[in-house]
Each structure stands twice: as structure tokens, then as C-alpha cells.
Write a protein that holds these residues in place. Structure first.
Motif, short mmCIF file in Angstrom:
data_model
loop_
_atom_site.label_atom_id
_atom_site.label_comp_id
_atom_site.label_asym_id
_atom_site.label_seq_id
_atom_site.Cartn_x
_atom_site.Cartn_y
_atom_site.Cartn_z
N SER A 1 87.33 27.02 32.62
CA SER A 1 88.39 27.82 33.22
C SER A 1 89.58 26.98 33.66
O SER A 1 90.73 27.26 33.30
CB SER A 1 87.83 28.59 34.41
N GLU A 2 89.31 25.92 34.42
CA GLU A 2 90.39 25.15 35.04
C GLU A 2 91.04 24.16 34.09
O GLU A 2 92.17 23.74 34.33
CB GLU A 2 89.87 24.44 36.29
N PHE B 1 83.69 32.74 24.63
CA PHE B 1 83.12 32.24 25.89
C PHE B 1 82.10 31.15 25.60
O PHE B 1 82.12 30.07 26.21
CB PHE B 1 82.47 33.38 26.67
N LEU B 2 81.19 31.40 24.68
CA LEU B 2 80.13 30.44 24.38
C LEU B 2 80.68 29.17 23.73
O LEU B 2 80.21 28.07 24.01
CB LEU B 2 79.08 31.09 23.47
N LYS B 3 81.69 29.33 22.87
CA LYS B 3 82.32 28.15 22.28
C LYS B 3 82.95 27.28 23.36
O LYS B 3 82.82 26.05 23.36
CB LYS B 3 83.39 28.58 21.26
N ALA C 1 91.23 29.60 27.60
CA ALA C 1 92.50 30.09 27.07
C ALA C 1 92.74 29.58 25.66
O ALA C 1 93.20 30.32 24.79
CB ALA C 1 93.63 29.66 28.00
N ARG C 2 92.41 28.32 25.41
CA ARG C 2 92.63 27.73 24.09
C ARG C 2 91.79 28.41 23.02
O ARG C 2 92.22 28.54 21.87
CB ARG C 2 92.32 26.24 24.14
N ASN C 3 90.60 28.85 23.40
CA ASN C 3 89.70 29.48 22.43
C ASN C 3 89.84 31.00 22.39
O ASN C 3 89.08 31.67 21.68
CB ASN C 3 88.25 29.10 22.74
N GLY C 4 90.79 31.53 23.15
CA GLY C 4 91.03 32.97 23.12
C GLY C 4 90.08 33.79 23.96
O GLY C 4 89.96 35.01 23.77
N ALA C 5 89.39 33.12 24.91
CA ALA C 5 88.49 33.84 25.81
C ALA C 5 89.25 34.23 27.07
O ALA C 5 89.85 33.37 27.73
CB ALA C 5 87.28 32.99 26.17
N SER C 6 89.24 35.50 27.40
CA SER C 6 89.88 35.98 28.62
C SER C 6 88.80 36.08 29.69
O SER C 6 87.95 36.97 29.65
CB SER C 6 90.53 37.35 28.37
#
Length: 308
Positions: free
Chosen positions: A61-62, A245-247, A67-72
Motif C-alpha cells: 500500500s505505502e 492484490f495477490l501479485k 497502484a502499480r499493479n492496478g489493485a484498488s
């Protein structure tokens, strides 16, 4: 007359032009609102704890990995597992970091949950100096701080059985859900025994305690991240968010294992509410595993305890 007609025509054109601009603005605002709604509906709101097993989530998150992997992903911090449960059942969050006992209990109560990954959640059973307990078979007539219907509750029963204590009712389980409060009871020597996760277990080592048990040495892995199956109604969107998320989780684990806890000292200190010296005392062999589903024997252990 011609001048009046010209002015009237100009006014009409200006009016329609203004209306057109307002229409464009309205469409723009509608697009922005729709995009915000899509982003919000795809967001995974996850309840986390001030424990070391949540570190990959904090790092992702921090450090912008999500964000880079497209996970919101949005994080919601709680000091007690019970509060995480309440947030999940109340619909305030979509997922949470917890343990198998709590997750299986919620499933038993009818909640539809999926396991996203196991986590590296470990506990130590520590005895305060004033308790004068150095072995498990000395637990009788002692108070143990834990959380009901959790892995810590199960562990106390398991350890009482291991220690062959006849009067099991003479090991007194004391429910202390807030981890900060639980640790302060150790500092103030008002509790005999406590089950503590990292980094509070390492913090306890500065208080001259006796470590009676460590789950890392017994291949008991009860930490998990679970998600409400009804979160993110769009199945395709949900799948893509979970994969992202998992990535991100795996990348964060790799980074922590590579750079060690020193590389994330401030993050651990702030998120887990411990001193820098505690971060430095966390065992260096504490490693993070890439995302994987919980082992069936650990799930069975939780289910069997709940059914006993």
C-alpha cells in the motif's frame, strides 16, 4: 429593425452555445462520477492489524505496489480481531487479515468467505517475570490473556493438553482483545501468561519474560486473509482485483525478504506501534511466504477445535 433582429439572433445563438457547454460539462461530470463509482465498486477495503503478518499489505500500500499493479485497495486499521470481524460482517470492509479459527467460525455462522492467502502470523506464549512460570506444566492456576474463538483460544487448549494438566479449568483464560492493552498488562505485570504476535513478542523480550511456546517451531500456520464473496458484484472485476492484490502481495514479500526489516523500520514502527529497537530485535529468520492457500491440516485443526 435589422439591428434588433441581429441582436435577437445573436442572443439566441449565445443561449444555445451556453446550453451546449453546460451539456458538455454535465456529460463530463457524469463520466467522472461513473468512473469514481466503478473505481469505488472495485476497491478492496481490507481490515488490518498492527501485527507483522500484515507487513506485506502495508508495504504494497505505502510503496505504491498496489497502484502499480492496478489493485484498488484501502486499509482500515483495528487493534482487535473482534473489531475486524465486526467491520467485515457489517459490510464496512470487504476483506480482513485474521486467523483460521475466526474465519471458519464466521463461515459456520453462514458468512460466505474465500481465502485469498495464508499469512505468516505467529504467536509466542510468554510468562511475565512475576508469574515464575518456566514450563508449560506450571500453567495451572495461572491467567492467560487471549481472544475467544480465535487461534489463541485454540492454542491455550492445545498447550494445556500438551502439558498434561489435569485440572484444565484451573488455567484461566482471560479475554483481552486489544493487542495494545494485552501488551500493557505484561508491562505492568498484571497478567501471568500472554499469547503475543510479532512484533509484540519481540517487544516482550525486552521485559525479561520466559518464552514457553512459539508456533513457528511447531509448523502451525493459522494466519489468513479472507474476503467476503459478495464483495465486488462484477465477477470479472473481482477476479482482476484479487489477482492484482495477490501479485502485489508477492512483490512486497520478496522486497521484505530481500531488504530485511531494517529497510522498513519506520513503516513497522508506525503501523505496529513499537519502538525502533523492537524492529531491530525481530528474529532475522522470520521470512514471508508468497501467496498460497492455507494447508488443509491447518483448516481441519481449526474446524475440529470449533466442533469440539
Amino acid at each position: 429593425m435589422r439591428k434588433i433582429c441581429f441582436l435577437l439572433l445573436a442572443t439566441i445563438l449565445l443561449f444555445f452555445n451556453a446550453c451546449k457547454k453546460e451539456d458538455i460539462k454535465a456529460v463530463s461530470f457524469a463520466d467522472e462520477a461513473y468512473e469514481a463509482w466503478v473505481n469505488d465498486s472495485a476497491m478492496i477495503k481490507i481490515a488490518v492489524m498492527p501485527t507483522l503478518d500484515c507487513l506485506p499489505i502495508y508495504v504494497a500500500s505505502e510503496r505504491g505496489i498496489f497502484a502499480r499493479n492496478g489493485a484498488s485497495v484501502s486499509l482500515y486499521s483495528y487493534a482487535a480481531q473482534m473489531d475486524c470481524d465486526t467491520a467485515l460482517t457489517g459490510g464496512w470492509v470487504d476483506a480482513m487479515a485474521t486467523d483460521l479459527v475466526r474465519a471458519e467460525r464466521l463461515k459456520k455462522q453462514g458468512m460466505l468467505l474465500s481465502y485469498l492467502t495464508s499469512t505468516d502470523l505467529h504467536w509466542q506464549l510468554v510468562a511475565s517475570k512475576m508469574a515464575r512460570v518456566k514450563r508449560l506444566n506450571q500453567m495451572e492456576n495461572k491467567m492467560v490473556a487471549m481472544s475467544r474463538y480465535s487461534a489463541t483460544d485454540m492454542l491455550v487448549d492445545m498447550l494445556v493438553d500438551t502439558a498434561l494438566i489435569r485440572e484444565k479449568d484451573h488455567v484461566f483464560k482471560i479475554q483481552v482483545n486489544d493487542l495494545g492493552v494485552r501488551y500493557s498488562m505484561l508491562e505492568n505485570q498484571v497478567m501471568d501468561l500472554l499469547l503475543l504476535p510479532e512484533p509484540l513478542a519481540s517487544a516482550a523480550s525486552e521485559l525479561d519474560v520466559n518464552v514457553l511456546y512459539d508456533t513457528r517451531h511447531n509448523n502451525i500456520n493459522m494466519g489468513v486473509v479472507v474476503m467476503n464473496d459478495t464483495a465486488i458484484a462484477d465477477a470479472t472485476l473481482r477476479k482482476s482485483q484479487v489477482e492484482a492484490f495477490l501479485k502485489s502481495y508477492d512483490e512486497a514479500c520478496d522486497s521484505i525478504n530481500k531488504y530485511g526489516f531494517g529497510g522498513y523500520r519506520d513503516l513497522i514502527r508506525n503501523r505496529c506501534r513499537v519502538k525502533s529497537s523492537v524492529v531491530d530485535s525481530i528474529p532475522s529468520d522470520y521470512k514471508f511466504s508468497p501467496s498460497h492457500l492455507p494447508m488443509q491440516n491447518d483448516v481441519d485443526r481449526a474446524v475440529n477445535w470449533l466442533n469440539h
